[in-house]
Design a protein around this motif. Structure first.
Motif, PDB file in Angstrom:
ATOM      1  N   UNK A  34       0.794  -1.220   0.000  1.00 43.44           N
ATOM      2  CA  UNK A  34       0.000   0.000   0.000  1.00 43.44           C
ATOM      3  C   UNK A  34       0.824   1.267   0.000  1.00 43.44           C
ATOM      4  N   UNK A  35       2.110   1.140   0.141  1.00 41.10           N
ATOM      5  CA  UNK A  35       2.986   2.314   0.241  1.00 41.10           C
ATOM      6  C   UNK A  35       3.455   2.779  -1.134  1.00 41.10           C
ATOM      7  N   UNK A  36       3.765   1.816  -1.972  1.00 40.59           N
ATOM      8  CA  UNK A  36       4.382   2.145  -3.258  1.00 40.59           C
ATOM      9  C   UNK A  36       3.311   2.352  -4.319  1.00 40.59           C
ATOM     10  N   UNK A  37       3.575   3.210  -5.276  1.00 41.32           N
ATOM     11  CA  UNK A  37       2.534   3.556  -6.246  1.00 41.32           C
ATOM     12  C   UNK A  37       2.186   2.419  -7.193  1.00 41.32           C
ATOM     13  N   UNK A  38       0.937   2.339  -7.532  1.00 39.80           N
ATOM     14  CA  UNK A  38       0.467   1.416  -8.565  1.00 39.80           C
ATOM     15  C   UNK A  38      -0.612   2.131  -9.352  1.00 39.80           C
ATOM     16  N   UNK A  39      -0.281   2.579 -10.553  1.00 38.81           N
ATOM     17  CA  UNK A  39      -1.225   3.270 -11.418  1.00 38.81           C
ATOM     18  C   UNK A  39      -1.761   2.293 -12.461  1.00 38.81           C
ATOM     19  N   UNK A  89      -6.265   2.115  -7.598  1.00 36.85           N
ATOM     20  CA  UNK A  89      -4.838   2.419  -7.546  1.00 36.85           C
ATOM     21  C   UNK A  89      -4.400   2.537  -6.092  1.00 36.85           C
ATOM     22  N   UNK A  90      -3.090   2.488  -5.881  1.00 31.86           N
ATOM     23  CA  UNK A  90      -2.594   2.574  -4.515  1.00 31.86           C
ATOM     24  C   UNK A  90      -1.307   3.369  -4.481  1.00 31.86           C
ATOM     25  N   UNK A  91      -0.791   3.562  -3.281  1.00 32.02           N
ATOM     26  CA  UNK A  91       0.435   4.328  -3.088  1.00 32.02           C
ATOM     27  C   UNK A  91       0.202   5.463  -2.121  1.00 32.02           C
ATOM     28  N   UNK A  92       1.004   5.512  -1.084  1.00 34.56           N
ATOM     29  CA  UNK A  92       0.785   6.500  -0.025  1.00 34.56           C
ATOM     30  C   UNK A  92       0.867   7.937  -0.561  1.00 34.56           C
ATOM     31  N   UNK A  93       1.886   8.211  -1.386  1.00 33.62           N
ATOM     32  CA  UNK A  93       2.060   9.580  -1.874  1.00 33.62           C
ATOM     33  C   UNK A  93       0.862  10.013  -2.719  1.00 33.62           C
ATOM     34  N   UNK A  94       0.370   9.112  -3.533  1.00 30.46           N
ATOM     35  CA  UNK A  94      -0.772   9.411  -4.390  1.00 30.46           C
ATOM     36  C   UNK A  94      -2.001   9.722  -3.539  1.00 30.46           C
TER      37      UNK A  94
END
Lengths: 179, 137
Positions: free
Chosen positions: A126-131, B87-92
């Protein structure tokens, strides 16, 4: 620690199976089980048939590209009669009325996107981006989704009742994934 | 707290819009629909919803641009917006919250998740506070 040094093939396979099961349980309230034929890691560069040959059954594939924690593509393949049934369930159109192709395409694409997103979420904690890209839909009776040479391919077969689902993950082969 | 409210769902997926309609149907909530951000803005101006569930990845106008336009307009900037995304990612997610969304919900979601979140948002509103969540992972 960079993700590229912490990924193992087992973890990728586990994420793929977990994502499919979670999406089906959450959206469709259906349990899917990893079939004994399919949940073994396939670590190969040559193409093989993705589904046991049952060419008389129409199929539909939803495909979504992703980038971020990993770069690649997720394909989710259904037997069309099965897809028609669960799309009818969601839209409450009744099992007698076959849903329109537009509705089925939309639902299969959306489910593929959810699975791709969950794979990215699980692999990146959940930390790293996934677009995600918009989904693409493929229909046919003898579909083979094949990797190009620079791609690592994972797949899992699932059973939902007697209906088969195939999930395939194609990942750009620049990561140090431990076999 | 939810009954009688008007909710706008903006998503290019008819399946997702149907899931949201079915989640709120028992509570006599008026759920209106749009399938892209541009239509969502039009619906917002015409219908003045109490809450918006907004997808990110859509054709014509995506959810990020619609959110920016909603928050730039004094008439619509106070409408709470929940972003829905696979989608996922803390910064996003932090970026989305910093742009004015009050929460985000990862797809897939259960209808119960929507109801719980909507209740929390309306309760906070009733008590004069603005609901806002930190990105959870």
């Amino acid at each position: 620690m960079p993700i590229s040094t912490s990924l193992t093939a087992d973890k990728v396979q586990e994420a793929l199976i977990g994502a499919v099961q979670e999406v089906f349980a959450t959206v469709l309230d259906r349990a899917v089980t990893a079939d004994s034929h399919g949940h073994v890691l396939v670590w190969q560069e040559t193409a093989v048939p993705s589904v046991p040959a049952e060419a008389d059954i129409a199929r539909i594939v939803g495909s979504v590209a992703f980038s971020g924690v990993l770069t690649g593509q997720l394909s989710l393949e259904f037997e069309l009669p099965f897809a028609n049934r669960w799309v009818s369930q969601i839209h409450a159109t009744g099992y007698e009325a076959e849903p329109s192709a537009v509705l089925v395409n939309d639902a299969v694409g959306e489910i593929a996107g959810m699975v791709a997103g969950r794979v990215g979420h699980l692999l990146g904690n959940g930390e790293l981006p996934c677009r995600l890209s918009l989904p693409a839909i493929i229909r046919g009776n003898t579909i083979r989704v094949e990797p190009v040479s620079s791609v690592r391919r994972f797949f899992s077969h699932f059973l939902c009742g007697e209906s088969r689902i195939v999930a395939e993950l194609f990942i750009q082969d620049k990561l140090d994934i431990t076999p | 707290m939810i009954e009688g409210r008007k909710i706008l769902t903006v998503d290019d997926s008819e399946m997702v819009r149907m899931m949201i309609i079915r989640a709120f149907m028992p509570l006599l909530v008026d759920v209106i629909e749009a399938d892209n951000g541009a239509e969502g803005l039009t619906q917002t101006q015409q219908e003045r919803p109490d809450l918006i569930f907004l997808d990110i990845t859509m054709p014509v106008m995506d959810g990020i641009e619609m959110l920016q336009r909603l928050k730039a307009d004094p008439v619509t900037q106070k409408i709470p917006v929940v972003m829905l995304t696979a989608e996922s990612g803390r910064a996003h997610m932090q970026q989305i919250i910093s742009m004015g969304a009050c929460a985000y919900l990862n797809k897939p979601f259960k209808g119960a998740d929507l109801l719980k979140l909507a209740s929390q948002i309306f309760e906070e509103q009733a008590s004069g506070r603005n609901f806002s969540t930190s990105p959870a992972v």
